[in-house]
Motif scaffolding. Structure first.
Motif, PDB file in Angstrom:
ATOM      1  N   THR A 167      -5.949 -15.123  -4.837  1.00 15.70           N
ATOM      2  CA  THR A 167      -5.817 -15.798  -6.399  1.00 15.70           C
ATOM      3  C   THR A 167      -4.921 -14.805  -6.987  1.00 15.70           C
ATOM      4  O   THR A 167      -4.420 -15.227  -8.082  1.00 15.70           O
ATOM      5  N   ASP A 168      -4.520 -13.548  -6.603  1.00 16.78           N
ATOM      6  CA  ASP A 168      -3.556 -12.818  -7.012  1.00 16.78           C
ATOM      7  C   ASP A 168      -2.847 -12.063  -5.841  1.00 16.78           C
ATOM      8  O   ASP A 168      -3.264 -12.101  -4.767  1.00 16.78           O
ATOM      9  N   SER A 169      -1.835 -11.185  -6.474  1.00 21.46           N
ATOM     10  CA  SER A 169      -1.030 -10.424  -5.372  1.00 21.46           C
ATOM     11  C   SER A 169      -1.884  -9.131  -5.068  1.00 21.46           C
ATOM     12  O   SER A 169      -1.246  -8.217  -4.356  1.00 21.46           O
ATOM     13  N   ALA A 170      -3.077  -9.004  -5.596  1.00 20.36           N
ATOM     14  CA  ALA A 170      -3.642  -7.462  -5.381  1.00 20.36           C
ATOM     15  C   ALA A 170      -3.675  -7.259  -4.200  1.00 20.36           C
ATOM     16  O   ALA A 170      -3.276  -6.037  -3.571  1.00 20.36           O
ATOM     17  N   PRO A 171      -4.087  -8.020  -2.972  1.00 20.68           N
ATOM     18  CA  PRO A 171      -4.295  -7.373  -1.670  1.00 20.68           C
ATOM     19  C   PRO A 171      -2.925  -6.850  -0.962  1.00 20.68           C
ATOM     20  O   PRO A 171      -2.748  -5.884  -0.397  1.00 20.68           O
ATOM     21  N   PHE A 172      -1.752  -7.664  -1.560  1.00 25.20           N
ATOM     22  CA  PHE A 172      -0.747  -7.552  -0.993  1.00 25.20           C
ATOM     23  C   PHE A 172      -0.053  -6.327  -1.740  1.00 25.20           C
ATOM     24  O   PHE A 172       1.034  -5.388  -1.187  1.00 25.20           O
ATOM     25  N   ASP A 173      -0.082  -5.945  -2.961  1.00 22.26           N
ATOM     26  CA  ASP A 173       0.048  -5.001  -3.810  1.00 22.26           C
ATOM     27  C   ASP A 173      -0.242  -3.729  -3.252  1.00 22.26           C
ATOM     28  O   ASP A 173       0.411  -2.644  -3.241  1.00 22.26           O
ATOM     29  N   ALA A 174      -1.656  -3.812  -2.869  1.00 23.11           N
ATOM     30  CA  ALA A 174      -2.054  -2.372  -2.029  1.00 23.11           C
ATOM     31  C   ALA A 174      -1.197  -1.951  -0.972  1.00 23.11           C
ATOM     32  O   ALA A 174      -0.855  -0.968  -0.494  1.00 23.11           O
ATOM     33  N   LEU A 175      -0.640  -2.957   0.043  1.00 24.13           N
ATOM     34  CA  LEU A 175       0.294  -2.766   1.106  1.00 24.13           C
ATOM     35  C   LEU A 175       1.711  -2.364   0.575  1.00 24.13           C
ATOM     36  O   LEU A 175       2.010  -1.332   1.209  1.00 24.13           O
ATOM     37  N   ARG A 176       1.904  -2.955  -0.630  1.00 20.54           N
ATOM     38  CA  ARG A 176       3.233  -2.177  -1.107  1.00 20.54           C
ATOM     39  C   ARG A 176       3.056  -0.962  -1.353  1.00 20.54           C
ATOM     40  O   ARG A 176       4.066  -0.064  -1.187  1.00 20.54           O
ATOM     41  N   ASP A 177       2.008  -0.626  -2.098  1.00 20.42           N
ATOM     42  CA  ASP A 177       2.001   0.804  -2.487  1.00 20.42           C
ATOM     43  C   ASP A 177       1.913   2.178  -1.373  1.00 20.42           C
ATOM     44  O   ASP A 177       2.099   2.884  -1.518  1.00 20.42           O
ATOM     45  N   ILE A 178       1.298   1.475  -0.245  1.00 18.02           N
ATOM     46  CA  ILE A 178       1.182   2.398   0.992  1.00 18.02           C
ATOM     47  C   ILE A 178       2.295   2.734   1.081  1.00 18.02           C
ATOM     48  O   ILE A 178       2.652   4.114   1.564  1.00 18.02           O
ATOM     49  N   ALA A 179       3.361   1.749   1.347  1.00 23.19           N
ATOM     50  CA  ALA A 179       4.789   1.949   1.802  1.00 23.19           C
ATOM     51  C   ALA A 179       5.429   2.717   0.737  1.00 23.19           C
ATOM     52  O   ALA A 179       6.087   3.901   1.195  1.00 23.19           O
ATOM     53  N   GLU A 180       5.467   2.670  -0.439  1.00 20.35           N
ATOM     54  CA  GLU A 180       5.909   3.642  -1.357  1.00 20.35           C
ATOM     55  C   GLU A 180       5.253   4.934  -1.368  1.00 20.35           C
ATOM     56  O   GLU A 180       6.196   6.020  -1.609  1.00 20.35           O
ATOM     57  N   LEU A 182       4.166   6.440   1.292  1.00 20.38           N
ATOM     58  CA  LEU A 182       4.271   7.000   2.406  1.00 20.38           C
ATOM     59  C   LEU A 182       5.679   7.663   2.443  1.00 20.38           C
ATOM     60  O   LEU A 182       5.909   8.836   2.814  1.00 20.38           O
ATOM     61  N   VAL A 183       6.689   7.196   1.912  1.00 25.16           N
ATOM     62  CA  VAL A 183       8.227   7.613   1.799  1.00 25.16           C
ATOM     63  C   VAL A 183       8.075   8.728   0.887  1.00 25.16           C
ATOM     64  O   VAL A 183       8.832   9.929   0.836  1.00 25.16           O
ATOM     65  N   ALA A 184       6.946   8.699  -0.097  1.00 26.84           N
ATOM     66  CA  ALA A 184       7.164   9.865  -1.297  1.00 26.84           C
ATOM     67  C   ALA A 184       6.327  11.101  -0.522  1.00 26.84           C
ATOM     68  O   ALA A 184       6.932  12.194  -0.675  1.00 26.84           O
ATOM     69  N   ASP A 185       5.596  10.791   0.344  1.00 21.40           N
ATOM     70  CA  ASP A 185       4.947  11.874   1.305  1.00 21.40           C
ATOM     71  C   ASP A 185       5.940  12.463   1.974  1.00 21.40           C
ATOM     72  O   ASP A 185       5.785  13.775   2.376  1.00 21.40           O
ATOM     73  N   GLY A 186       6.886  11.989   2.351  1.00 20.62           N
ATOM     74  CA  GLY A 186       8.042  12.165   3.305  1.00 20.62           C
ATOM     75  C   GLY A 186       9.159  12.731   2.318  1.00 20.62           C
ATOM     76  O   GLY A 186      10.105  13.093   3.012  1.00 20.62           O
ATOM     77  N   GLY A 187       9.034  13.076   1.184  1.00 24.07           N
ATOM     78  CA  GLY A 187      10.093  13.576   0.269  1.00 24.07           C
ATOM     79  C   GLY A 187      11.198  12.629  -0.405  1.00 24.07           C
ATOM     80  O   GLY A 187      12.051  13.405  -0.965  1.00 24.07           O
ATOM     81  N   MET A 188      10.650  11.369  -0.317  1.00 22.31           N
ATOM     82  CA  MET A 188      11.983  10.540  -1.016  1.00 22.31           C
ATOM     83  C   MET A 188      10.819   9.748  -1.898  1.00 22.31           C
ATOM     84  O   MET A 188      10.058   9.015  -1.901  1.00 22.31           O
ATOM     85  N   HIS A 189      11.014  10.219  -3.432  1.00 26.02           N
ATOM     86  CA  HIS A 189      10.614   9.750  -4.473  1.00 26.02           C
ATOM     87  C   HIS A 189      11.174   8.671  -5.363  1.00 26.02           C
ATOM     88  O   HIS A 189      12.271   9.109  -5.772  1.00 26.02           O
TER      89      HIS A 189
END
Length: 210
Positions: A167-180, A182-189
């Motif tokens: 009904t909304d993008s929330a399930p997919f936004d959770a996947l988007r947040d994981i990607a962002e 993850l790269v932040a954890d690797g030093g790219m913010h």
């Protein structure tokens, strides 16, 4: 070999099904150009992760278990991604080309998520919890990637549970947040500025200094 061929056909058919359901829920979003590098990365990672999890999940009943096949892609990526991403950042300290470092680092972490999604989707399709698979659980124990792997597993399963009834993008936004994250954890913010522009910060660290 015949069973693997059947599974491959089922896997590709599942991609068609998943794209159709996504397009029905979010018309005009597929194949759309994103306005900035952050949104492009977040959405491409989300689509790759969800589609490969979903296709492996849906095609699992057709053919062999596939566990060894998917582990053969996931396990090397698990060990090689962080060192390769750190090396790309170290090279950036010398060449200073933002496009190159973003492409390399985001590409590496995107691939790690995708290989994880393949493996998790296949296990889910066979009703297997990855924690009961020693060849996967043991390498992940105390590993820096473990929290992201767990988040990816939960997010993909939640998206699968509501398959086609989003009904909304929330399930997919959770996947988007994981990607962002993850790269932040690797030093790219990445940071969104008030004017809509994206600011990139790659701070010095012991692991990413030449």
């Amino acid at each position: 070999r015949e069973d693997m061929g059947i599974n491959t056909v089922a896997h590709e058919c599942a991609h068609v099904e998943l794209n159709h359901l996504y397009d029905a829920a979010f018309p005009g979003k597929l194949l759309r150009t994103r306005s900035n590098v952050l949104d492009h990365f977040r959405t491409e990672c989300m689509l790759a992760s969800w589609n490969e999890f979903g296709a492996c999940w849906r095609s699992a009943p057709f053919g062999p278990t596939g566990q060894l096949f998917y582990e053969a892609a996931f396990l090397p990526a698990l060990e090689e991604t962080r060192p390769a991403a750190n090396a790309a950042i170290m090279e950036y300290r010398t060449h200073g080309d933002v496009q190159i470092v973003v492409s390399k680092v985001c590409g590496l972490y995107s691939s790690l998520l995708k290989y994880s999604a393949y493996h998790l989707g296949n296990l889910h399709g066979h009703g297997v919890d990855w924690r009961t698979v020693p060849t996967t659980a043991d390498p992940l124990k105390d590993h820096w990637f473990l929290p992201f792997f767990e988040r990816l597993d939960r997010a993909c399963k939640a998206t699968a549970t509501s398959l086609g009834n989003w009904t909304d993008s929330a399930p997919f936004d959770a996947l988007r947040d994981i990607a962002e994250d993850l790269v932040a954890d690797g030093g790219m913010h990445f940071e969104r500025l008030d004017d809509g522009e994206i600011r990139l910060d790659i701070p010095m660290s012991i692991d990413t200094m030449p």
